[in-house]
Design a protein around this motif. Structure first.
Motif, PDB file in Angstrom:
ATOM      1  N   SER A 121       8.395   9.668 -10.983  1.00 42.99           N
ATOM      2  CA  SER A 121       7.784   9.053  -9.798  1.00 42.99           C
ATOM      3  C   SER A 121       6.312   8.722 -10.050  1.00 42.99           C
ATOM      4  CB  SER A 121       7.922  10.000  -8.597  1.00 42.99           C
ATOM      5  OG  SER A 121       7.253   9.484  -7.484  1.00 42.99           O
ATOM      6  N   GLU A 122       5.554   9.689 -10.581  1.00 40.08           N
ATOM      7  CA  GLU A 122       4.124   9.474 -10.846  1.00 40.08           C
ATOM      8  C   GLU A 122       3.905   8.404 -11.912  1.00 40.08           C
ATOM      9  OE1 GLU A 122       1.474  10.667  -9.305  1.00 40.08           O
ATOM     10  OE2 GLU A 122       2.682  11.854  -7.912  1.00 40.08           O
ATOM     11  N   LEU A 123       4.713   8.443 -12.937  1.00 40.90           N
ATOM     12  CA  LEU A 123       4.535   7.500 -14.045  1.00 40.90           C
ATOM     13  C   LEU A 123       4.925   6.080 -13.649  1.00 40.90           C
ATOM     14  CD1 LEU A 123       5.787   9.813 -16.928  1.00 40.90           C
ATOM     15  CD2 LEU A 123       3.457   8.945 -16.628  1.00 40.90           C
ATOM     16  N   GLU A 124       5.871   5.951 -12.740  1.00 36.54           N
ATOM     17  CA  GLU A 124       6.209   4.616 -12.222  1.00 36.54           C
ATOM     18  C   GLU A 124       5.014   4.011 -11.493  1.00 36.54           C
ATOM     19  OE1 GLU A 124       9.682   4.865  -9.801  1.00 36.54           O
ATOM     20  OE2 GLU A 124      11.038   4.358 -11.456  1.00 36.54           O
ATOM     21  N   LEU A 125       4.329   4.846 -10.685  1.00 36.18           N
ATOM     22  CA  LEU A 125       3.140   4.369  -9.983  1.00 36.18           C
ATOM     23  C   LEU A 125       2.061   3.963 -10.972  1.00 36.18           C
ATOM     24  CD1 LEU A 125       2.983   7.035  -7.118  1.00 36.18           C
ATOM     25  CD2 LEU A 125       3.543   4.613  -6.862  1.00 36.18           C
ATOM     26  N   ALA A 126       1.868   4.783 -12.013  1.00 34.64           N
ATOM     27  CA  ALA A 126       0.854   4.461 -13.022  1.00 34.64           C
ATOM     28  C   ALA A 126       1.222   3.185 -13.769  1.00 34.64           C
ATOM     29  CB  ALA A 126       0.710   5.619 -14.005  1.00 34.64           C
ATOM     30  N   CYS A 127       2.497   3.042 -14.079  1.00 36.87           N
ATOM     31  CA  CYS A 127       2.962   1.869 -14.829  1.00 36.87           C
ATOM     32  C   CYS A 127       2.806   0.595 -13.993  1.00 36.87           C
ATOM     33  CB  CYS A 127       4.421   2.062 -15.235  1.00 36.87           C
ATOM     34  SG  CYS A 127       4.913   1.090 -16.659  1.00 36.87           S
ATOM     35  N   ASN A 128       3.101   0.696 -12.700  1.00 36.89           N
ATOM     36  CA  ASN A 128       2.946  -0.472 -11.821  1.00 36.89           C
ATOM     37  C   ASN A 128       1.487  -0.914 -11.757  1.00 36.89           C
ATOM     38  OD1 ASN A 128       5.666  -0.518 -11.246  1.00 36.89           O
ATOM     39  ND2 ASN A 128       5.476   0.748  -9.398  1.00 36.89           N
ATOM     40  N   GLY A 129       0.579   0.076 -11.796  1.00 36.40           N
ATOM     41  CA  GLY A 129      -0.836  -0.274 -11.692  1.00 36.40           C
ATOM     42  C   GLY A 129      -1.433  -0.753 -13.004  1.00 36.40           C
ATOM     43  N   THR A 147       0.649   0.788 -23.315  1.00 41.26           N
ATOM     44  CA  THR A 147       1.775   1.380 -24.037  1.00 41.26           C
ATOM     45  C   THR A 147       1.975   2.865 -23.755  1.00 41.26           C
ATOM     46  OG1 THR A 147       0.340   1.676 -25.951  1.00 41.26           O
ATOM     47  CG2 THR A 147       1.704  -0.290 -25.917  1.00 41.26           C
ATOM     48  N   LEU A 148       0.894   3.628 -23.584  1.00 37.89           N
ATOM     49  CA  LEU A 148       1.059   5.058 -23.348  1.00 37.89           C
ATOM     50  C   LEU A 148       1.791   5.299 -22.039  1.00 37.89           C
ATOM     51  CD1 LEU A 148       0.602   7.984 -24.120  1.00 37.89           C
ATOM     52  CD2 LEU A 148      -1.648   7.864 -23.038  1.00 37.89           C
ATOM     53  N   THR A 149       1.459   4.520 -21.016  1.00 39.34           N
ATOM     54  CA  THR A 149       2.126   4.672 -19.719  1.00 39.34           C
ATOM     55  C   THR A 149       3.598   4.303 -19.825  1.00 39.34           C
ATOM     56  OG1 THR A 149       0.042   3.909 -18.766  1.00 39.34           O
ATOM     57  CG2 THR A 149       1.884   4.137 -17.265  1.00 39.34           C
ATOM     58  N   THR A 150       3.854   3.170 -20.474  1.00 38.32           N
ATOM     59  CA  THR A 150       5.240   2.725 -20.635  1.00 38.32           C
ATOM     60  C   THR A 150       6.050   3.731 -21.430  1.00 38.32           C
ATOM     61  OG1 THR A 150       4.481   0.424 -20.607  1.00 38.32           O
ATOM     62  CG2 THR A 150       6.696   0.824 -21.451  1.00 38.32           C
ATOM     63  N   LEU A 151       5.472   4.215 -22.521  1.00 40.54           N
ATOM     64  CA  LEU A 151       6.168   5.194 -23.348  1.00 40.54           C
ATOM     65  C   LEU A 151       6.415   6.482 -22.567  1.00 40.54           C
ATOM     66  CD1 LEU A 151       7.260   6.068 -26.117  1.00 40.54           C
ATOM     67  CD2 LEU A 151       4.952   6.775 -26.735  1.00 40.54           C
ATOM     68  N   SER A 152       5.450   6.920 -21.790  1.00 39.81           N
ATOM     69  CA  SER A 152       5.600   8.156 -21.020  1.00 39.81           C
ATOM     70  C   SER A 152       6.707   8.016 -19.988  1.00 39.81           C
ATOM     71  CB  SER A 152       4.280   8.513 -20.334  1.00 39.81           C
ATOM     72  OG  SER A 152       3.253   8.711 -21.282  1.00 39.81           O
ATOM     73  N   LEU A 153       6.731   6.891 -19.290  1.00 35.56           N
ATOM     74  CA  LEU A 153       7.790   6.674 -18.299  1.00 35.56           C
ATOM     75  C   LEU A 153       9.146   6.635 -18.996  1.00 35.56           C
ATOM     76  CD1 LEU A 153       8.883   6.054 -15.505  1.00 35.56           C
ATOM     77  CD2 LEU A 153       8.229   3.654 -15.825  1.00 35.56           C
ATOM     78  N   ALA A 154       9.196   5.950 -20.126  1.00 37.38           N
ATOM     79  CA  ALA A 154      10.456   5.872 -20.867  1.00 37.38           C
ATOM     80  C   ALA A 154      10.906   7.257 -21.320  1.00 37.38           C
ATOM     81  CB  ALA A 154      10.296   4.942 -22.060  1.00 37.38           C
ATOM     82  N   GLU A 155       9.961   8.094 -21.749  1.00 38.17           N
ATOM     83  CA  GLU A 155      10.303   9.452 -22.176  1.00 38.17           C
ATOM     84  C   GLU A 155      10.836  10.276 -21.008  1.00 38.17           C
ATOM     85  OE1 GLU A 155       6.665  10.739 -23.891  1.00 38.17           O
ATOM     86  OE2 GLU A 155       7.118   9.948 -25.881  1.00 38.17           O
ATOM     87  N   ALA A 156      10.258  10.067 -19.814  1.00 34.59           N
ATOM     88  CA  ALA A 156      10.751  10.770 -18.630  1.00 34.59           C
ATOM     89  C   ALA A 156      12.189  10.354 -18.323  1.00 34.59           C
ATOM     90  CB  ALA A 156       9.846  10.478 -17.436  1.00 34.59           C
ATOM     91  N   LEU A 157      12.474   9.078 -18.501  1.00 38.18           N
ATOM     92  CA  LEU A 157      13.842   8.591 -18.286  1.00 38.18           C
ATOM     93  C   LEU A 157      14.788   9.140 -19.352  1.00 38.18           C
ATOM     94  CD1 LEU A 157      12.939   4.883 -17.421  1.00 38.18           C
ATOM     95  CD2 LEU A 157      13.903   6.566 -15.840  1.00 38.18           C
ATOM     96  N   LEU A 158      14.332   9.139 -20.598  1.00 37.96           N
ATOM     97  CA  LEU A 158      15.163   9.662 -21.685  1.00 37.96           C
ATOM     98  C   LEU A 158      15.504  11.126 -21.464  1.00 37.96           C
ATOM     99  CD1 LEU A 158      13.629   8.205 -24.976  1.00 37.96           C
ATOM    100  CD2 LEU A 158      15.895   7.758 -24.056  1.00 37.96           C
TER     101      LEU A 158
END
Length: 839
Positions: A135-143, A149-160
């Motif tokens: 949830s938090e990383l989606e907000l960060a990624c949207n902003g 890349t760090l935000t995208t990778l972090s969100l992807a890792e949370a999904l993985l």
């Protein structure tokens, strides 16, 4: 100047220094002068904002041990801005648990910055709170947008981590043109355990961007994870071709090489890094010294390595790799207390690594929350995969020490299952090798080679299943004044590689152990003599030198062929105790000979094969192998020590019983145990895990029949060598007969085929010469000289086009050899290349 202003100015200077180039060191020194004027962390007058700025500044300056105490407070009532600063600083050094509470306070503010939200999301992710992290990383990624890349990778890792693989990969498109996107996707594929796919994609990216050092280094990292060390070294070398004076890359090369050409490259890299670093910053000097110390350890120069580590720590007192490396070395050398002090220092800077090393040194945290934190961090996806197995093995060892055996086994299962995904071990192949070895080294075969090798009693072999007491046995033997304990040597496997390498060059298609039949008496004696010389180099005054590589139990036939009087101790222990100890131990060697240790069923099969082998060897060499029973030895150490010393033909010395004080390195998983007096607590350890050992028990019940011995070779040993001698002496008819005899037994023996052709060429039988040589290069198209010889034969036979074609291929192979030779050394800035035109 107020404390707040001192801290603010220091933090600003350090922030600006990170992109300041040549002025960075001056700015850093000014910042440190300001920080030294600040009150100590114990000053109760410091408020949270001052603590946040001072602590974050120290951490930014690389002095984590000074910064952490300032940040070790309750942040729930602090201003969100400074709580966020503290949390970000703690995340910078991996102190996730401490960071989380501070970042949680920062996240409560409606004005939270996107960078703080990103750090908060990553802290949640690394602590195992996956849905909240998403949830938090989606907000960060949207902003911040997908380009961050760090935000995208972090969100992807949370999904993985939640098993949402398709969603994670969808975030990062297959764009070979964008280096950052390539690197992000490769890391995601690795985190999803799709390493083959990651390697293929990265290879495609490197074809498009062969100059990219970042991609080359990522490729090296991926290759290391997959156990392809030579490939990793090649990628680092390619990076050095682009930037030959890069000290960081030279240090990587120095720490990657262990044997053969890699060891040579490692030494070259360490030496070059040392020279380059002389005029560089203290940080780079410390990095070069660390690399140099690592190579010294691999070369067995432990005293020199210790001095280098200590010198480096004077330059960079808080550099974790230095403290970790010196701590491990001290542990191996028996300086346990000092090693523990260093591991505790590591813990204050890099908590996960520090605790992992402390656990392996048998210091377990009292607070089980720390183990939960390490476990959560281990389950954070990375290039290695969804799990960092080494951290989980640490957690398993800690729970075992805390006597929570169900939890220990549960964590160990996760660690082993994660490791197995990177293995290429096949128990069926291993069993086949074992059975071929028993079949080859039969009583009849050994009788036919009686009197071969070297009769010396210098070599002593301590062998058995790993974790069966081999290290303890060697320590006891090595405490005798006339015995040198050399540790785990690779001399047996080296000889096997030499034998197989020779057969490859001949193109005989023979492998070990079949190729032993091709070994002649003279060559066997030379191999044994060279081996003795290597052992004597350890201690010329020793009457015996001990090699305690456990898996030598598989090759007792070769050992006794080369050293008929070798002294052999076989260590035996309760099979289920061996299994449990192997399964919960992190060998960090899953790509070597320890692949079996990551599955209870595989361990069971290995134990069965071990017992079958030892039954075979006792039948072949009755009375020549002493059985050392671990359980009995720990109950009556003096009795067994006396028996072993007597078996070696030595006089008794009381110092043998003080083995734990022996001053020499111990580089095995048993490093802690051998520094203690004999203890019996590991007896019947398996009973604590009995409920989990079903696969092991099933495997132990399946005992295959013993293999049928191979018949004695019809071809007398050394016929090929005799043929070569005849050919060189121009006894051509005798040479022809020898080569034909070899080919009658081994039709694909390329060298016999080729030199039969050479014999015919000398005889003037050109058609026969051409036919034989053509067949030889078809069987083994790797030797340039063979193509040169073929070109001469074709020319003599009047085949001009065929001669030209053979000569062209000869030149191609010679260029390939020259390139390979060039790659055996490090590149320099003034690399030149020239192509010599063919005659």
């Amino acid at each position: 100047m107020t404390t707040l202003n001192l801290a603010k100015n220091a933090y600003t200077l350090l922030s600006e220094a990170e992109g300041a180039g040549d002025e960075a060191q001056v700015m850093r020194e000014k910042a440190l002068q300001l920080l030294l004027q600040c009150p100590p962390c114990c000053d109760e007058g410091l408020n949270s904002s001052e603590r946040a700025l001072i602590g974050a500044s120290w951490i930014r300056a690389g002095e984590s041990s000074r910064g952490i105490p300032y940040l070790d407070i309750d942040w729930t009532q602090a201003a969100p801005e400074f709580a966020g600063l503290a949390g970000t600083a703690l995340m910078r050094i991996g102190a996730v648990a401490q960071a989380l509470s501070a970042l949680q306070r920062a996240a409560a503010s409606p004005d939270i910055s996107l960078s703080i939200r990103l750090n908060y999301g990553r802290a949640l992710l690394m602590s195992g709170q996956l849905q909240e992290a998403e949830s938090e990383l989606e907000l960060a990624c949207n902003g911040l947008g997908p380009s961050h890349t760090l935000t995208t990778l972090s969100l992807a890792e949370a999904l993985l981590a939640q098993g949402k693989v398709a969603e994670a990969l969808h975030l990062v498109p297959e764009n070979l043109e964008d280096e950052l996107l390539v690197m992000t996707r490769v890391r995601l594929l690795g985190a999803a355990s799709r390493h083959d796919e990651a390697s293929k994609f990265l290879g495609q990216a490197l074809e498009k961007s062969p100059e990219s050092i970042a991609l080359l280094l990522l490729s090296a990292e991926l290759s290391e994870i997959r156990g392809r060390i030579g490939e990793a070294a090649m990628m680092i070398r390619k990076g050095l071709e682009k930037d030959p004076d890069n000290i960081h890359m030279l240090a990587r090369m120095a720490t990657i090489g262990r044997k053969g050409n890699l060891a040579v490259l490692a030494r070259q890299a360490a030496d070059k890094a040392m020279v380059l670093a002389e005029s560089q910053s203290t940080q780079l000097q410390a990095i070069a010294l660390n690399a140099h110390a690592h190579v010294l350890v691999e070369e067995g120069k432990v005293a020199e390595a210790e001095n280098i580590y200590r010198s480096a720590l004077k330059l960079a007192p808080n550099m974790v790799p230095l403290m970790s490396g010196l701590g491990q070395l001290l542990m191996q050398n028996g300086k346990v207390n000092e090693a523990m002090e260093l591991f505790n220092c590591v813990r204050s800077i890099a908590p996960l690594q520090g605790w992992s090393q402390l656990i392996h040194a048998r210091e377990v945290p009292e607070d089980t929350k720390i183990l939960d934190e390490i476990e959560a961090a281990a389950l954070h996806p990375s290039l290695e995969g969804p799990v960092r197995a080494s951290l989980l093995f640490s957690v398993a060892a800690a729970w075992d020490k805390k006597k929570n055996y169900d939890r220990a086994m549960s964590v160990a299962v996760q660690a082993n299952e994660a490791s197995k995904k990177l293995l290429n071990y096949d128990p069926k192949i291993n069993r086949k090798r074992v059975e071929i070895e028993m079949a080859r080294f039969s009583s009849a075969f050994m009788e036919s080679r009686k009197g071969w090798g070297n009769p010396s009693r210098l070599p002593v072999f301590v062998l058995g299943m790993p974790r069966s007491g081999t290290t303890l046995t060697e320590q006891i033997l090595g405490s005798h004044s006339k015995v040198f304990g050399a540790g785990e040597l690779g001399l047996v496997s080296d000889q096997i590689r030499i034998l197989e390498g020779w057969e490859r060059r001949l193109g005989s298609s023979l492998h070990f152990p079949e190729c032993v039949a091709d070994l002649c008496l003279d060559r066997a004696r030379k191999m044994a003599d060279n081996w003795i010389a290597k052992l004597q180099a350890f201690d010329p005054s020793a009457r015996h030198v001990v090699d305690k590589l456990p898996h030598n139990f598989q090759h007792i036939g070769l050992i006794k062929l080369l050293f008929p009087n070798a002294i052999i101790f076989h260590c035996r222990r309760e099979a289920r105790d061996i299994a449990v100890s192997n399964y919960i131990t992190d060998y960090a060697a899953k790509f070597g000979g320890m692949g079996f240790a990551y599955d209870l069923g595989w361990i069971g099969e290995q134990l069965v094969d071990h017992d079958r082998l030892m039954q075979h060897w006792h039948e072949i060499f009755p009375g020549q192998i002493m059985e050392v029973v671990y359980e009995d030895m720990v109950e009556e150490p003096e009795l067994w020590a006396r028996r072993m010393i007597e078996f070696m033909g030595l006089e008794w010395e009381s110092a043998v019983l003080e083995f734990q004080d022996l001053e020499r390195p111990v580089k095995t998983a048993s490093v802690w145990q051998v520094r203690q007096p004999v203890y019996t607590t590991s007896k019947a350890r398996w009973k604590r895990y009995a409920a989990h050992l079903g696969p092991l028990e099933d495997a132990l019940k399946e005992i295959p029949p013993m293999p049928t011995p191979m018949s004695l070779p019809d071809l007398e040993p050394g016929v090929f060598g005799v043929g070569m001698a005849h050919m060189h002496a121009e006894r051509l008819a005798e040479a022809e007969a020898c080569f034909i005899k070899v080919l009658s037994h081994y039709p694909k023996h390329a060298a016999a085929c080729h030199f039969l052709g050479g014999t015919y060429l000398q005889m003037g039988q050109l058609d026969k010469a051409v036919r034989a040589m053509r067949r030889s290069v078809k069987l083994l198209p790797v030797h340039p000289t063979w193509f040169e010889n073929l070109a001469k034969a074709e020319h003599a036979a009047g085949n001009a086009e065929a001669a030209k074609k053979a000569w062209t291929y000869c030149q191609k192979l010679r260029k390939k050899e020259a390139d390979a030779s060039k790659h055996a050394t490090l590149p320099t800035k003034d690399i030149t290349s020239s192509n010599v035109a063919p005659e």
